[in-house]
Design a protein around this motif. Structure first.
Motif, PDB file in Angstrom:
ATOM      1  N   UNK A 120       0.826  -1.206   0.000  1.00 20.37           N
ATOM      2  CA  UNK A 120       0.000   0.000   0.000  1.00 20.37           C
ATOM      3  C   UNK A 120       0.858   1.253   0.000  1.00 20.37           C
ATOM      4  N   UNK A 121       1.905   1.266   0.815  1.00 23.57           N
ATOM      5  CA  UNK A 121       2.778   2.438   0.861  1.00 23.57           C
ATOM      6  C   UNK A 121       3.682   2.528  -0.366  1.00 23.57           C
ATOM      7  N   UNK A 122       3.983   1.395  -0.972  1.00 23.94           N
ATOM      8  CA  UNK A 122       4.798   1.431  -2.187  1.00 23.94           C
ATOM      9  C   UNK A 122       4.113   2.211  -3.300  1.00 23.94           C
ATOM     10  N   UNK A 123       2.779   2.274  -3.255  1.00 25.12           N
ATOM     11  CA  UNK A 123       2.047   2.971  -4.310  1.00 25.12           C
ATOM     12  C   UNK A 123       2.140   4.483  -4.188  1.00 25.12           C
ATOM     13  N   UNK A 124       2.579   5.009  -3.037  1.00 25.40           N
ATOM     14  CA  UNK A 124       2.697   6.455  -2.863  1.00 25.40           C
ATOM     15  C   UNK A 124       4.099   6.886  -2.439  1.00 25.40           C
ATOM     16  N   UNK A 125       5.008   5.954  -2.287  1.00 25.86           N
ATOM     17  CA  UNK A 125       6.383   6.261  -1.891  1.00 25.86           C
ATOM     18  C   UNK A 125       7.357   5.844  -2.988  1.00 25.86           C
TER      19      UNK A 125
END
Length: 519
Positions: A120-125
Motif C-alpha cells: 500500500x505504501x509502495x504505491x505512494x512512496x
C-alpha cells in the motif's frame, strides 16, 4: 547486544535525526521505549496524517529528511495522503512502521492486520521495504538515507515486523554516508553553455529542485540578463524583489506567451508539469535546456540539452563555461510582469496584509485554497527559498496547519504563519492542540467562504447544481480558544495586519477568521 528498537533509534541518530513525528501504538512501543534515551524530540500530532504533513513542513525548511513513526495498519494508512503529497513535491520523508510478525499467517485476524501494508505504501512512496532481520534493517535504513542525498528526494517507507523490534543482535550502526549525485559530462555542459551564450532572448524557469542553488540561479540569471519565472515550489529561489524576477506566474497566459517567445529557456529543477501551468502544457518556441536530478524528467518535454545532475553543480559549470557574455538580451517581460502584479485581485488584499504584517524572513505555509493559489502565490513576495510552502501536484487539503507546526520546529528562529480556507482547515483542525503544546506563536489565517469555494465555482461553470460544497463551520476563533489558543476576527486589511502582529507575540496558535472578500 541491542534490541531492534534500540538499533533503529541509534541509526536515526547516526544520520542526524533530531525530531520524530508520530503517535505511539501497541505495535511500535519498542521504538518509543528508546526515543527518549536516544535524545530524539518526539512530537505527537493528533492524527497520523498531521504527523506526515508536519514532517513534510519540517523537511522543507530544515533541509533534512522528516521522520514519521506510526503504528501498523490504520496508523500507517492514515499517513499515506501525506506520503503522496511528499512524493509529488519531492520532499524527503522517512516513514517507519511496525508490521505483522515474521511468521504472520495472512488473514489470521491479528490486530491492525492489513492485506499488504508495505505494498500500500509502495504505491505512494519511492520505495517501501519490509525487512526480516536486524542486520537487514540497519543496512536498508542506511541506504535510504544515502538515497536522500544521491537522487531526487521522495518519501520512503520502512516496515519492521513488530516481534523483530524486541529481538536482540550485536550490530554496529554504520556512520552516515553522503553520496554525490551523478553529473553531466563536461562536453554536455559546454554544449549547453554555447547555446546560452548565443541566446538573444533567454529566460529561466526555476522549480523546487533548485532550492539549494539559489546563489547559482541568481548569478546565471544576471550573467544572461534572463527574466526568471518560478514554480510554486521554486518561489523565492530568485528574490522576488530582483528586477529579473517574474515571480511564481507560470500559470498565467502572458507568462506562458513570454516563455514561448524566448529563443532559449533554461529550466532547472522542475517537471514543467500541468500543475505548474494549470490550463495547458507549456510550449517553447526556442531551444530548451533542462537541469534535473531525475533523468526520467529530462525529455518531458523534449530538451535540446538534457543535463542530469545536482542543480548547484550543473549551474556552476554552466556559468564557468558561458564566461563573459557580451550579447544584450532583448526579451521584453513587461507584459508578463504586469500580469503577475495584477493577478488575483479578489484575494490580493489578504496576501498584501499578510506581507505587511510578517517579518521579511517569515515562512508562510499554505493550503490548497483559493486564497493561496489565486492570491498568495503571486501576491505574497518572498526573498529566499523555503519561505512559501504549498502542496502542489497532489493537491491535498489540510496541509497548512500541521506543516506549519513542523516548519516551526525545523526553523525555530523564523516566524511561521498559516494561510488556509475554512474547508481545508477542518481536515486537520484538531492539530490546534499540537500547536498549543508546541507553544510558539503561530498566526492561523482562515479565509471563510462557507465551504469548498473552488469546487463550488467549478460546479457553477459546468452548470452543475452546488451539491456538497456549502459547509457549516464552527466559530474558528472560539474553537482555537477552546483548545487553549487565541482567536480573533478581522474585517479589513488593517484589522488583519494588527491581528497577525499581535499573534506573532502570543504563545501558541491564534486563529484569525476573515471573510472573502476582505473589505
Amino acid at each position: 547486544m541491542a534490541t531492534g528498537g534500540e538499533l533503529l533509534v541509534s541509526a536515526l541518530r547516526a544520520n542526524g535525526v533530531e525530531v520524530v513525528f508520530g503517535i505511539p501504538g501497541t505495535h511500535n512501543l519498542e521504538i518509543y521505549r528508546h526515543l527518549g534515551p536516544g535524545r530524539l524530540r518526539v512530537v505527537t500530532p493528533r492524527h497520523e496524517q498531521g504527523a506526515g504533513y508536519a514532517a513534510d513542513g519540517y523537511a522543507r525548511v530544515a533541509g533534512r529528511p522528516g521522520v514519521v513513526v506510526t503504528t501498523s495498519g490504520p496508523g500507517l494508512l492514515n499517513a499515506a495522503a501525506a506520503a503522496g503529497q511528499a512524493y509529488s513535491d519531492s520532499v524527503p520523508l522517512l516513514i517507519i512502521s511496525p508490521g505483522m510478525p515474521l511468521d504472520h499467517d495472512r488473514g489470521s485476524g491479528l490486530l491492525h492486520e492489513v492485506k499488504d501494508q508495505s505494498a500500500a505504501l509502495a504505491s505512494v512512496c519511492a520505495q517501501s521495504r519490509r525487512v526480516r532481520t536486524l542486520p537487514e534493517m540497519v543496512r536498508v535504513l542506511a541506504a535510504m538515507f544515502t538515497d536522500f542525498t544521491l537522487g531526487r528526494p521522495r518519501p520512503v517507507h520502512l516496515e519492521i515486523p513488530y516481534d523483530l523490534l524486541a529481538r536482540t543482535a550485536d550490530i554496529t550502526v554504520p556512520p552516515a554516508v553522503r553520496a554525490l549525485p551523478a553529473a553531466p559530462s563536461e562536453a554536455a555542459v559546454r554544449a549547453a553553455a554555447a547555446t546560452l551564450s548565443e541566446a538573444r532572448r533567454p529566460a529561466l524557469v526555476v522549480g523546487g529542485g533548485a532550492r539549494g542553488a539559489a546563489a547559482d540561479v541568481r548569478a546565471l540569471a544576471e550573467l544572461l540578463g534572463a527574466p526568471t519565472v518560478t514554480t510554486a515550489n521554486g518561489k523565492g529561489v530568485l528574490p522576488e524583489s530582483h528586477p529579473l524576477s517574474l515571480g511564481a506566474g507560470l500559470h498565467l497566459r502572458e507568462v506562458r506567451e513570454f516563455l514561448h517567445g524566448a529563443d532559449v529557456v533554461l529550466a532547472v529543477g522542475t517537471e514543467l508539469a500541468e500543475t505548474d501551468s494549470w490550463d495547458e502544457p507549456l510550449r517553447f518556441g526556442g531551444r530548451l535546456i533542462r537541469v534535473d536530478l531525475d533523468a526520467d524528467q529530462l525529455h518531458r518535454p523534449f530538451a535540446a540539452h538534457p543535463l542530469a545532475g545536482d542543480a548547484a553543480t550543473v549551474l556552476a559549470g554552466l556559468r564557468r563555461a558561458v564566461g563573459n557574455r557580451s550579447a544584450t538580451p532583448s526579451l521584453d517581460a513587461r507584459s508578463a510582469r504586469s500580469a503577475v502584479t495584477a493577478y488575483g485581485a479578489r484575494w490580493r488584499p489578504i496576501a498584501e496584509a499578510l506581507r505587511a504584517a510578517l517579518p521579511e524572513d517569515a515562512v508562510l505555509v499554505n493550503d490548497s485554497a483559493q486564497v493561496c493559489y489565486f492570491g498568495a502565490l503571486t501576491g505574497f513576495a518572498v526573498e529566499r527559498p523555503g519561505q512559501f510552502l504549498y502542496p502542489t501536484g497532489f493537491g491535498t487539503l489540510g496541509y497548512a496547519l500541521p506543516a506549519a507546526i513542523g516548519a516551526g520546529i525545523g526553523a525555530p528562529e523564523r516566524p511561521v504563519a498559516v494561510l488556509t480556507g475554512d474547508g481545508g482547515l477542518q481536515f486537520t483542525v484538531n492539530e490546534l492542540a499540537t500547536a498549543v503544546e508546541a507553544g510558539r506563536p503561530l498566526p492561523v489565517v482562515v479565509v471563510n467562504n462557507g465551504g469548498y469555494g473552488m469546487i463550488r465555482q467549478e460546479m457553477a461553470e459546468r452548470g452543475c447544481p452546488p451539491v456538497g460544497v456549502d459547509l457549516h463551520g464552527p466559530d474558528f476563533p472560539a474553537l482555537s480558544r477552546a483548545y487553549g489558543g487565541a482567536g480573533a476576527h478581522a474585517a479589513s486589511p488593517a484589522e488583519l495586519r494588527d491581528a497577525v502582529g499581535k499573534a506573532l507575540t502570543t504563545p501558541g496558535p491564534t486563529v484569525i477568521e476573515v471573510p472573502e472578500p476582505l473589505g
